[in-house]
Design a protein around this motif. Structure first.
Motif, PDB file in Angstrom:
ATOM      1  N   ARG A   1      30.095  99.534  34.435  1.00 42.12           N
ATOM      2  CA  ARG A   1      29.138 100.476  33.853  1.00 42.12           C
ATOM      3  C   ARG A   1      29.335 101.842  34.507  1.00 42.12           C
ATOM      4  NH1 ARG A   1      23.873 100.384  31.789  1.00 42.12           N
ATOM      5  NH2 ARG A   1      24.849  98.923  30.348  1.00 42.12           N
ATOM      6  N   TYR A   2      29.597 102.856  33.673  1.00 43.55           N
ATOM      7  CA  TYR A   2      29.744 104.231  34.146  1.00 43.55           C
ATOM      8  C   TYR A   2      28.561 105.053  33.649  1.00 43.55           C
ATOM      9  CZ  TYR A   2      34.551 103.476  35.702  1.00 43.55           C
ATOM     10  OH  TYR A   2      35.657 103.028  36.366  1.00 43.55           O
ATOM     11  N   VAL A   3      28.053 105.935  34.484  1.00 44.60           N
ATOM     12  CA  VAL A   3      26.934 106.803  34.123  1.00 44.60           C
ATOM     13  C   VAL A   3      27.277 108.237  34.507  1.00 44.60           C
ATOM     14  CG1 VAL A   3      25.241 104.958  34.438  1.00 44.60           C
ATOM     15  CG2 VAL A   3      25.756 106.488  36.349  1.00 44.60           C
ATOM     16  N   GLY A   4      26.578 109.182  33.909  1.00 45.89           N
ATOM     17  CA  GLY A   4      26.814 110.573  34.245  1.00 45.89           C
ATOM     18  C   GLY A   4      25.764 111.485  33.661  1.00 45.89           C
ATOM     19  N   GLU A   5      25.673 112.679  34.230  1.00 41.04           N
ATOM     20  CA  GLU A   5      24.823 113.711  33.643  1.00 41.04           C
ATOM     21  C   GLU A   5      25.524 114.266  32.414  1.00 41.04           C
ATOM     22  OE1 GLU A   5      21.753 114.386  34.811  1.00 41.04           O
ATOM     23  OE2 GLU A   5      22.214 112.685  36.136  1.00 41.04           O
ATOM     24  N   LEU A   6      24.760 114.527  31.382  1.00 37.86           N
ATOM     25  CA  LEU A   6      25.346 115.049  30.155  1.00 37.86           C
ATOM     26  C   LEU A   6      25.903 116.443  30.421  1.00 37.86           C
ATOM     27  CD1 LEU A   6      25.582 113.977  27.250  1.00 37.86           C
ATOM     28  CD2 LEU A   6      23.592 115.373  26.696  1.00 37.86           C
ATOM     29  N   PRO A   7      27.176 116.701  30.083  1.00 38.44           N
ATOM     30  CA  PRO A   7      27.734 118.032  30.333  1.00 38.44           C
ATOM     31  C   PRO A   7      27.027 119.095  29.517  1.00 38.44           C
ATOM     32  CG  PRO A   7      29.223 116.719  28.981  1.00 38.44           C
ATOM     33  CD  PRO A   7      28.145 115.789  29.458  1.00 38.44           C
TER      34      PRO A   7
ATOM     35  N   SER B   1      36.158 112.262  32.697  1.00 38.07           N
ATOM     36  CA  SER B   1      35.116 112.855  31.857  1.00 38.07           C
ATOM     37  C   SER B   1      33.813 113.070  32.610  1.00 38.07           C
ATOM     38  CB  SER B   1      34.871 111.970  30.627  1.00 38.07           C
ATOM     39  OG  SER B   1      36.062 111.823  29.872  1.00 38.07           O
ATOM     40  N   GLY B   2      33.812 112.828  33.917  1.00 31.55           N
ATOM     41  CA  GLY B   2      32.640 113.116  34.733  1.00 31.55           C
ATOM     42  C   GLY B   2      31.700 111.952  34.950  1.00 31.55           C
ATOM     43  N   PHE B   3      32.051 110.762  34.442  1.00 31.71           N
ATOM     44  CA  PHE B   3      31.223 109.585  34.696  1.00 31.71           C
ATOM     45  C   PHE B   3      31.516 109.052  36.107  1.00 31.71           C
ATOM     46  CE2 PHE B   3      31.602 109.694  30.085  1.00 31.71           C
ATOM     47  CZ  PHE B   3      30.330 109.349  29.658  1.00 31.71           C
ATOM     48  N   ARG B   4      30.552 108.363  36.673  1.00 34.85           N
ATOM     49  CA  ARG B   4      30.750 107.701  37.973  1.00 34.85           C
ATOM     50  C   ARG B   4      30.409 106.218  37.821  1.00 34.85           C
ATOM     51  NH1 ARG B   4      25.756 109.978  38.148  1.00 34.85           N
ATOM     52  NH2 ARG B   4      24.036 108.665  38.911  1.00 34.85           N
ATOM     53  N   LEU B   5      31.105 105.407  38.574  1.00 37.06           N
ATOM     54  CA  LEU B   5      30.885 103.963  38.501  1.00 37.06           C
ATOM     55  C   LEU B   5      29.520 103.614  39.066  1.00 37.06           C
ATOM     56  CD1 LEU B   5      31.995 101.137  37.903  1.00 37.06           C
ATOM     57  CD2 LEU B   5      32.958 101.126  40.213  1.00 37.06           C
TER      58      LEU B   5
ATOM     59  N   ALA C   1      19.683 115.817  20.584  1.00 41.03           N
ATOM     60  CA  ALA C   1      18.636 114.790  20.592  1.00 41.03           C
ATOM     61  C   ALA C   1      17.767 114.864  21.849  1.00 41.03           C
ATOM     62  CB  ALA C   1      19.266 113.411  20.480  1.00 41.03           C
ATOM     63  N   GLY C   2      18.073 115.820  22.746  1.00 40.05           N
ATOM     64  CA  GLY C   2      17.274 115.985  23.950  1.00 40.05           C
ATOM     65  C   GLY C   2      17.689 115.113  25.115  1.00 40.05           C
ATOM     66  N   CYS C   3      18.874 114.514  25.046  1.00 41.47           N
ATOM     67  CA  CYS C   3      19.343 113.659  26.146  1.00 41.47           C
ATOM     68  C   CYS C   3      19.835 114.499  27.320  1.00 41.47           C
ATOM     69  CB  CYS C   3      20.472 112.742  25.667  1.00 41.47           C
ATOM     70  SG  CYS C   3      19.950 111.497  24.477  1.00 41.47           S
ATOM     71  N   THR C   4      19.730 113.940  28.507  1.00 40.74           N
ATOM     72  CA  THR C   4      20.200 114.610  29.721  1.00 40.74           C
ATOM     73  C   THR C   4      21.249 113.798  30.467  1.00 40.74           C
ATOM     74  OG1 THR C   4      18.374 113.642  30.988  1.00 40.74           O
ATOM     75  CG2 THR C   4      18.016 115.837  30.045  1.00 40.74           C
ATOM     76  N   SER C   5      21.449 112.546  30.068  1.00 43.30           N
ATOM     77  CA  SER C   5      22.445 111.704  30.718  1.00 43.30           C
ATOM     78  C   SER C   5      23.084 110.795  29.681  1.00 43.30           C
ATOM     79  CB  SER C   5      21.814 110.858  31.835  1.00 43.30           C
ATOM     80  OG  SER C   5      20.844 109.967  31.295  1.00 43.30           O
ATOM     81  N   TRP C   6      24.190 110.160  30.076  1.00 40.32           N
ATOM     82  CA  TRP C   6      24.834 109.216  29.176  1.00 40.32           C
ATOM     83  C   TRP C   6      25.552 108.154  29.979  1.00 40.32           C
ATOM     84  CZ3 TRP C   6      29.460 111.955  26.214  1.00 40.32           C
ATOM     85  CH2 TRP C   6      30.217 112.701  27.099  1.00 40.32           C
TER      86      TRP C   6
END
Length: 267
Positions: free
Chosen positions: A254-260, A118-122, A95-100
């Motif tokens: 809330r956790y965020v991260g760059e899409l692997p 899973s690579g997310f950060r708080l 879908a063209g996403c770069t983060s989640w």
């Protein structure tokens, strides 16, 4: 062997059995809602033909959002959640996403650990405060602020001003949200919130000061019990809400991260 696939309408029975594991309370979404909406946003994990987990997720611009992730308690510690996340990441890349991002209840230590593995950060913590809307009239109010609805022409500016994902405003309207701003005498937006009438919920909520809340909510004039999702930084507001009879019913992270990146193709 575990297999992840797109959800189908006929998976509703398994979904209905698993969704209470979220611990969110409230009624289980109906079969029609699942078939016409949720199933299209979902992946399921199968073991020997039985659904043992599911993930519901969507996108806002180039950011993916994990809405729900549930694994059968009898099937945990087999890597099923990681398989669901990996499959969802593939869907997001297409879908063209770069983060989640995803949200985890504060008491759910296992989900928080999974997010970090899973690579997310708080990013932030939020307090869910349940209060009678009528009690908000007793809170301190900044008389220099006026609340009003956000117009579609303002969407991009509001997203930039309050650090919202691209196309977030369109999504809020799709789900029936009323986007609100509290503006100063120069009509500059100082605080922001989305009122979700069906859920009796204000989320997201971006307040630059506690006294902005009454003005912000004035255009929708909520009544009865409502829930405010308050991010870190306004302990005086939480204290005032508690003094007005409010109760913190949940804390959320809330956790965020760059899409692997996609795994290398087999050769």
């Amino acid at each position: 062997m575990i297999r992840v696939r797109a959800a189908l309408a006929e998976d509703y029975g398994a979904f209905a059995q698993l969704v209470p594991e979220l611990g969110a309370g409230g009624p289980v979404p109906g079969e029609t809602h699942w078939a016409t909406d949720l199933a299209k946003q979902s992946l399921v994990a199968e073991s020997n033909g039985s659904v043992v987990g599911y993930l519901v997720g969507g996108t806002a611009g180039r950011c993916g959002q994990v809405h729900q992730l549930v694994v059968d308690p009898q099937q945990r510690r087999q890597g099923i959640a990681q398989l669901l996340l990996a499959a969802f990441a593939g869907r997001l890349r297409e879908a063209g996403c770069t983060s989640w991002q995803l949200n985890v209840e504060g008491h759910n230590a296992a989900a928080r650990a999974l997010s970090e593995r899973s690579g997310f950060r708080l990013q932030r913590r939020s307090d869910w405060v349940e209060v009678q809307a009528e009690a908000l009239t007793d809170l301190p109010r900044d008389a220099t602020l006026v609340g009003r609805l956000v117009t579609p022409a303002e969407d991009e500016a509001i997203e930039a001003r309050f650090d919202l994902p691209v196309a977030a405003m369109r999504w809020f309207r799709t789900i029936g949200g009323a986007a609100l701003v509290a503006v100063d005498a120069r009509d500059e937006a100082r605080s922001f919130g989305v009122w979700l009438q069906e859920k009796r919920l204000v989320r997201p909520l971006r307040l630059d000061r506690a006294a902005a809340l009454p003005a912000l909510l004035a255009p929708v004039a909520p009544a009865g019990t409502i829930t405010l999702v308050l991010e870190e930084g306004l302990p005086e507001l939480i204290e005032a809400l508690h003094a007005a009879g409010g109760t913190t019913v949940m804390q959320e992270y809330r956790y965020v991260g760059e899409l692997p990146t996609a795994p290398p193709a087999a050769t």
